[in-house]
Design an enzyme around this catalytic site. Sequence first.
Site, PDB file in Angstrom:
ATOM      1  N   ARG A  84       0.833  -1.205   0.000  1.00 58.39           N
ATOM      2  CA  ARG A  84       0.000   0.000   0.000  1.00 58.39           C
ATOM      3  C   ARG A  84       0.868   1.256   0.000  1.00 58.39           C
ATOM      4  NH1 ARG A  84      -4.627   0.137   4.415  1.00 58.39           N
ATOM      5  NH2 ARG A  84      -2.904   0.727   5.767  1.00 58.39           N
ATOM      6  N   LYS A 187      -2.801   6.470   1.257  1.00 63.53           N
ATOM      7  CA  LYS A 187      -2.679   6.913   2.659  1.00 63.53           C
ATOM      8  C   LYS A 187      -1.750   8.114   2.751  1.00 63.53           C
ATOM      9  CE  LYS A 187      -2.881   4.455   7.075  1.00 63.53           C
ATOM     10  NZ  LYS A 187      -4.334   4.377   7.293  1.00 63.53           N
ATOM     11  N   GLU A 223     -16.228   6.949   3.694  1.00 62.31           N
ATOM     12  CA  GLU A 223     -15.416   6.488   4.827  1.00 62.31           C
ATOM     13  C   GLU A 223     -16.052   6.894   6.153  1.00 62.31           C
ATOM     14  OE1 GLU A 223     -12.079   5.184   5.351  1.00 62.31           O
ATOM     15  OE2 GLU A 223     -11.112   5.430   3.410  1.00 62.31           O
TER      16      GLU A 223
HETATM   17  C1  LIG Z   1      -5.412   3.623   7.468  1.00 59.78           C
HETATM   18  C2  LIG Z   1      -6.818   3.940   7.095  1.00 59.78           C
HETATM   19  C3  LIG Z   1      -7.854   2.995   7.220  1.00 59.78           C
HETATM   20  C4  LIG Z   1      -7.665   1.651   7.853  1.00 59.78           C
HETATM   21  O1  LIG Z   1      -6.807   0.810   7.158  1.00 59.78           O
HETATM   22  P1  LIG Z   1      -6.176  -0.455   7.893  1.00 59.78           P
HETATM   23  O2  LIG Z   1      -5.249  -1.016   6.887  1.00 59.78           O
HETATM   24  O3  LIG Z   1      -7.294  -1.362   8.212  1.00 59.78           O
HETATM   25  O4  LIG Z   1      -5.504   0.054   9.120  1.00 59.78           O
HETATM   26  C5  LIG Z   1      -9.118   3.361   6.789  1.00 59.78           C
HETATM   27  N1  LIG Z   1      -9.369   4.581   6.282  1.00 59.78           N
HETATM   28  C6  LIG Z   1      -8.399   5.512   6.163  1.00 59.78           C
HETATM   29  C7  LIG Z   1      -8.738   6.834   5.609  1.00 59.78           C
HETATM   30  C8  LIG Z   1      -7.093   5.219   6.559  1.00 59.78           C
HETATM   31  O5  LIG Z   1      -6.138   6.148   6.437  1.00 59.78           O
END
Ligand SMILES: *Cc1c(COP(=O)(O)O)cnc(C)c1O
Length: 344
Positions: A84, A187, A223
């Site tokens: 990722r 991210k 989200e």
């Molecule tokens: C990090 C994140 C998540 C959760 O991802 P995981 O891999 O399950 O920790 C969900 N939404 C957003 C916006 C994120 O930044």
Amino acid sequence: MHVIMVNLDWNNLPFGYIKTDHNVRSYFRNGEWSKLEITDSEHINVHIAATALHYGQESFEGLKAYRGRDGKVRLFRWDENAKRMISSAKGVIMEPVPMELFREAVFTAVRLNEKFVPPHGSGASLYIRPLLFGSGAEVGVKPAAEYTFLVFVSPVGPYFKGGVKPVNMMICRDVDRAAPLGTGNIKVGGNYAASLRAIVKARDGGYGNVLFLDAREKKYIDECGPANFFGIKNNTYVTPLSSSILPSITNKSLIAIADKMGIKTERRPIPVEELEEFEETGACGTAAVISPIAKIVDPDTGKIYEYCKDGKPGPVSMKLFNKLIGIQYGDEPDEFGWMTVVEV
Ligand SMILES: *Cc1c(COP(=O)(O)O)cnc(C)c1O
């Protein structure tokens, strides 16, 4: 196995930063990544014109290490985080961190801070935060020529002290965290900066977090604050399909677990009205695994969707939650091959 641990109040750790012994860094300069550097400094020396500071050229990751009953320390799906971070790097034109460097940095950071990995049974874990940013100086808007990659760790408590507690969420229509063709699916810090106005407003109103809708039409669930959303109805786990959602590794894992348990799974657009039909809803992510939702309030229509009328999380959410944390802490067989032991 003899385990040495620092003296912390493991059962009452916050989800916050605690200083550990070491962090690790690597620098991309002149076309190559440097050897991993180990330091005990909590600071970085950043150029005043670094692209990360001015143009938000940065991305981060979050994963955890868990101590099992056997004393061993295990990482959960670290390779998914590595992949990722490569996708995030490409999304804002940064030099991607090779899988092998990511692995070495994460495992080294955990190994060097092994005594900060909380004991089994405390519900706590070691949070690992990889960070990649443009550290080269530019004034015009363009990708930096130099990058810094670092990994620090911090012991964290369970997101919910004293067990899983359902939270209230507020639907938000006056802020978008990400656009359909923007950076919502990677991210990067910019998404978080963009979400702060909504999150602060929700928190001030007494809500746990905010439920974002799709930016284009405000018709579908997107989200849930910094976590993915899911709903349960008719023995089916439903989670939104959207180009502006961050692909959560927790969500992906819950889908795999649900599937194995004979629960149907669907990834598709979820219209706001469908909130009425769910028996359970929740948010999922690394920090809390699952945060069950008690109530979703729509301040624009006055509608209130209630789930945990008895104040308790729903049975399907709890079944999925217990199975996933069981695998993470090594109490359940690792039937999916998600765990890697960190040899110390
Ligand atoms: C990090 C994140 C998540 C959760 O991802 P995981 O891999 O399950 O920790 C969900 N939404 C957003 C916006 C994120 O930044």
